[in-house]
Each structure stands twice: as structure tokens, then as C-alpha cells.
Scaffold this active site. Structure first.
Site, PDB file in Angstrom:
ATOM      1  N   HIS A 213       0.868  -1.183   0.000  1.00  0.00           N
ATOM      2  CA  HIS A 213       0.000   0.000   0.000  1.00  0.00           C
ATOM      3  C   HIS A 213       0.899   1.226   0.000  1.00  0.00           C
ATOM      4  O   HIS A 213       1.630   1.458   0.975  1.00  0.00           O
ATOM      5  CB  HIS A 213      -0.891  -0.006   1.244  1.00  0.00           C
ATOM      6  CG  HIS A 213      -1.752  -1.221   1.347  1.00  0.00           C
ATOM      7  ND1 HIS A 213      -3.021  -1.280   0.812  1.00  0.00           N
ATOM      8  CD2 HIS A 213      -1.529  -2.444   1.903  1.00  0.00           C
ATOM      9  CE1 HIS A 213      -3.541  -2.481   1.041  1.00  0.00           C
ATOM     10  NE2 HIS A 213      -2.643  -3.198   1.700  1.00  0.00           N
TER      11      HIS A 213
ATOM     12  N   HIS B  76      -8.028  -8.558  -0.461  1.00  0.00           N
ATOM     13  CA  HIS B  76      -7.561  -8.989   0.850  1.00  0.00           C
ATOM     14  C   HIS B  76      -8.581  -9.980   1.417  1.00  0.00           C
ATOM     15  O   HIS B  76      -9.783  -9.693   1.453  1.00  0.00           O
ATOM     16  CB  HIS B  76      -7.458  -7.794   1.803  1.00  0.00           C
ATOM     17  CG  HIS B  76      -6.293  -6.897   1.543  1.00  0.00           C
ATOM     18  ND1 HIS B  76      -6.006  -6.394   0.302  1.00  0.00           N
ATOM     19  CD2 HIS B  76      -5.344  -6.405   2.386  1.00  0.00           C
ATOM     20  CE1 HIS B  76      -4.917  -5.629   0.389  1.00  0.00           C
ATOM     21  NE2 HIS B  76      -4.499  -5.620   1.645  1.00  0.00           N
TER      22      HIS B  76
ATOM     23  N   GLU C  50      -6.845 -12.872   6.353  1.00  0.00           N
ATOM     24  CA  GLU C  50      -5.834 -12.357   7.292  1.00  0.00           C
ATOM     25  C   GLU C  50      -6.456 -12.427   8.685  1.00  0.00           C
ATOM     26  O   GLU C  50      -6.156 -13.308   9.473  1.00  0.00           O
ATOM     27  CB  GLU C  50      -5.425 -10.933   6.942  1.00  0.00           C
ATOM     28  CG  GLU C  50      -4.409 -10.348   7.914  1.00  0.00           C
ATOM     29  CD  GLU C  50      -4.231  -8.842   7.753  1.00  0.00           C
ATOM     30  OE1 GLU C  50      -3.234  -8.332   8.285  1.00  0.00           O
ATOM     31  OE2 GLU C  50      -5.077  -8.182   7.126  1.00  0.00           O
TER      32      GLU C  50
ATOM     33  N   ASP D 177       3.428  -5.067   2.729  1.00  0.00           N
ATOM     34  CA  ASP D 177       2.143  -4.518   3.165  1.00  0.00           C
ATOM     35  C   ASP D 177       2.214  -3.007   3.400  1.00  0.00           C
ATOM     36  O   ASP D 177       2.009  -2.219   2.472  1.00  0.00           O
ATOM     37  CB  ASP D 177       1.663  -5.246   4.411  1.00  0.00           C
ATOM     38  CG  ASP D 177       0.158  -5.163   4.635  1.00  0.00           C
ATOM     39  OD1 ASP D 177      -0.525  -4.550   3.803  1.00  0.00           O
ATOM     40  OD2 ASP D 177      -0.328  -5.714   5.633  1.00  0.00           O
TER      41      ASP D 177
END
Length: 335
Positions: free
Chosen positions: A19, A197, A200, A278
């Protein structure tokens, strides 16, 4: 054969889960705040760094969105992206696929074109100066409504030639992929590759939804997939890459210690696992540090590291000839 620091440093790498807003180091945050006259809730760089201790994903996101408030101009987005790409050069990341969150910025009155042009200009300069190739992925914020996502897509449509795909990020728990079924169907109709995503903090069911309802070609994170043997089999059958972020998983308490991480188990199961960073400014490690830390904590072999590197290129959106060129270099290093 022994894994040496020099060998690991020279290994060609990809980054498929990054990101760009999550690369905002406190020093740059304060510099941009001064440039733009933005007040921050921290008295110093040191105080900001001390706040980077998260109990879960949401506590990180609260700080993440506060930091993004300093990003206002095209030059801000250029400086942010250029700083990350210098890290790529140092870590031998030769190809990166970057997420950006336009809703984080357009909600503050920053034009979509401002965000896009700053990031794109930096990516073009890195290709010209360092030979780092890249793709750009527009992410929808899942804690917002699907209607908000459609509004963002409409704003993006005049610039789709500058977008390589779309993704789904932000708070996972309570926001299942099925919430965005119609939005992703529209993206598919526009010919946009899709990632999301899932798995997680959310359950394996979210991975199933991303596969079957959003029709994604890659799962971002996916570490909880091992809880469901049928899901593991399906991921292997479809050869769906998992963009694993080990240091992030530890920072957000998905795993207590890096030594407890299931990266090796993912590999041993036959999954297309990859190593990524990330939000490295917040999680204490760019991609090179993730590779080094995993090598040490998990005692990864040269063969396992080679497979992880190859997986990164296989999971990327590079053309097949470009993938094969880099994979040949990796294999030559292990011959």
C-alpha cells in the site's frame, strides 16, 4: 547450499502487496505536514514512531488514515512513491505492484487525478532510472459502502488506461467480499484484473467469497486458508497466488512471533506463497527485511527461498517472457 546475506541481497524479488500510503515514514510525514501547513496529532517524529504499536488491524488503520492527511498535492504523491522505489532498488525488487486508496484522498477533497498523476510519474521515473517495472492497482475501501466504491470507479473510468487492476482492502472483519459482488462484476466487465484482501483476520469463508463471487486472480494475505483443506486444494488447483506479509502479520497479532508464522507450511502445502511488506513504514520492515527476517526466524533453505522468489514472478502481472527472464536469473543463482 548455504544462504548468505549477499546471495539473498542479489536475489531478484517482486512486491505484490504494497500500500503506497503505508510507506509514509514519519520523517516524510512531518516534512509534508510542514510543506502543506497540516497539523499532526504528534509533537515529534519520535512520538509518531512510538504510536506504531498496534493491537489489531483497526488500531493501525486509525493511524494510517491520520497520516494520509498530509498528502495533498501531486508532488506529495510523487515524493511518497519515489521514496518507496528507492527502497525497492536497495532490496533488489525489480518489479512491484502497488496498491493505492483513492477514497482516502478524494474524501478529503484531493482530486483523483492528482493522486494518480503523482504516483504514475514516480513509477515512470523508476522504470527509466532503475529499470524497476510496475503495475498500479486501485483499491476499494471495504469499510465503506459498495455505493461509495461505484462512485470511485466512475471517477476512475476516464483514467482506466493508467490502472492495471483493482483490489479490496481496509477492515476485513465484518466486511465480507460478497458486499462488493456487483462492483467487482462491473470491474470484470471493464476488463480489469481483480485481487482482494482475504484470510488475514477474516475466516477462510472470505477467501472462498473472493474466489467465487469476486473472481479474483490473487488473494492478498490468505494465511488462514490452511484452516480449510478444501480451500487449500482449490487454491492449488487454480494456482492462485497468496501475497503473504510476514512482518505485518506479526505486528497486527495474526501471529505472536515470526517463528510461529505459517509461511513454510503454505509452501509445503503446495500453495503459491510470496513475500511482501504490506505497510512497511508502520510495520517495521520493507520487503528486503521481510526476506531476511523470515530466512532467520523460519530457517528457510535456499530451495525454499528460490521457490518464494519464483512464486513472486509467477504471481505477478508481468508478461510470460518477462517472468521467464527473471526466473532464469534466479535459477542460475541456485545452480
Amino acid at each position: 547450499m548455504q544462504v548468505t546475506p549477499d546471495w539473498l541481497a542479489r536475489l531478484p524479488k517482486t512486491e505484490l502487496h504494497l500500500h503506497i500510503e503505508g510507506t509514509l515514514e514519519p520523517e516524510l510525514m512531518f516534512a509534508l505536514a510542514r510543506r502543506n501547513g497540516v497539523a499532526l496529532p504528534y509533537p515529534s517524529v519520535e512520538a509518531a514512531r512510538a504510536a506504531y504499536d498496534f493491537s489489531a488491524l483497526q488500531s493501525f488503520l486509525d493511524l494510517y488514515y491520520a497520516g494520509a492527511s498530509v498528502l495533498l498535492t501531486e508532488q506529495d504523491f510523487y515524493d511518497l512513491t519515489a521514496a518507496y522505489l528507492l527502497r525497492c532498488r536497495a532490496d533488489r525488487v525489480v518489479h512491484t505492484e502497488i496498491f493505492f486508496d483513492p477514497q482516502t484522498h478524494t474524501a478529503r477533497g484531493v482530486p483523483y487525478a492528482t493522486v494518480l498523476s503523482g504516483i504514475r510519474r514516480a513509477l515512470a521515473d523508476a522504470q527509466a532510472q532503475f529499470g524497476i517495472s510496475s503495475k498500479l492497482i486501485l483499491c476499494f475501501l471495504r469499510h465503506l459502502s459498495e455505493q461509495d466504491g461505484f462512485a470511485t470507479l466512475r471517477e476512475a473510468e476516464p483514467y482506466l488506461d493508467l490502472i492495471d487492476g483493482v483490489g479490496l482492502d481496509s477492515s476485513e472483519v465484518g466486511h465480507p467480499p460478497e458486499k462488493f459482488f456487483r462492483l467487482f462484476a462491473r470491474c470484470k466487465a471493464l476488463g480489469l484484473p481483480r485481487v482482494a484482501h482475504a484470510g488475514e483476520e477474516g475466516p477462510p469463508e472470505y477467501v472462498w467469497q473472493a474466489l467465487d463471487l469476486l473472481d479474483v486472480c490473487r488473494i492478498d494475505h490468505g494465511v488462514r486458508a490452511l484452516e480449510d483443506p478444501a480451500l487449500v486444494a482449490e487454491l492449488i488447483r487454480r494456482q492462485i497466488p497468496l501475497t503473504v506479509c510476514p512482518l505485518s502479520n506479526v505486528k497486527l497479532k495474526v501471529f505472536e512471533r515470526l517463528a510461529d508464522h505459517n509461511l513454510r507450511a503454505l509452501l509445503e502445502a503446495g500453495l503459491v506463497a510470496t513475500i511482501n511488506s504490506d505497510d512497511p513504514a508502520y510495520f517495521g520492515g520493507y520487503v528486503g527485511e521481510n526476506w531476511r527476517a523470515c530466512t532467520e526466524a523460519l530457517a528457510l533453505s535456499r530451495a525454499e527461498l528460490t521457490q518464494l522468489a519464483i512464486n513472486g514472478f509467477r504471481g505477478s502481472w508481468l508478461s510470460r517472457p518477462e517472468q521467464e527472464r527473471w526466473i532464469a536469473e534466479i535459477e542460475a543463482m541456485t545452480a
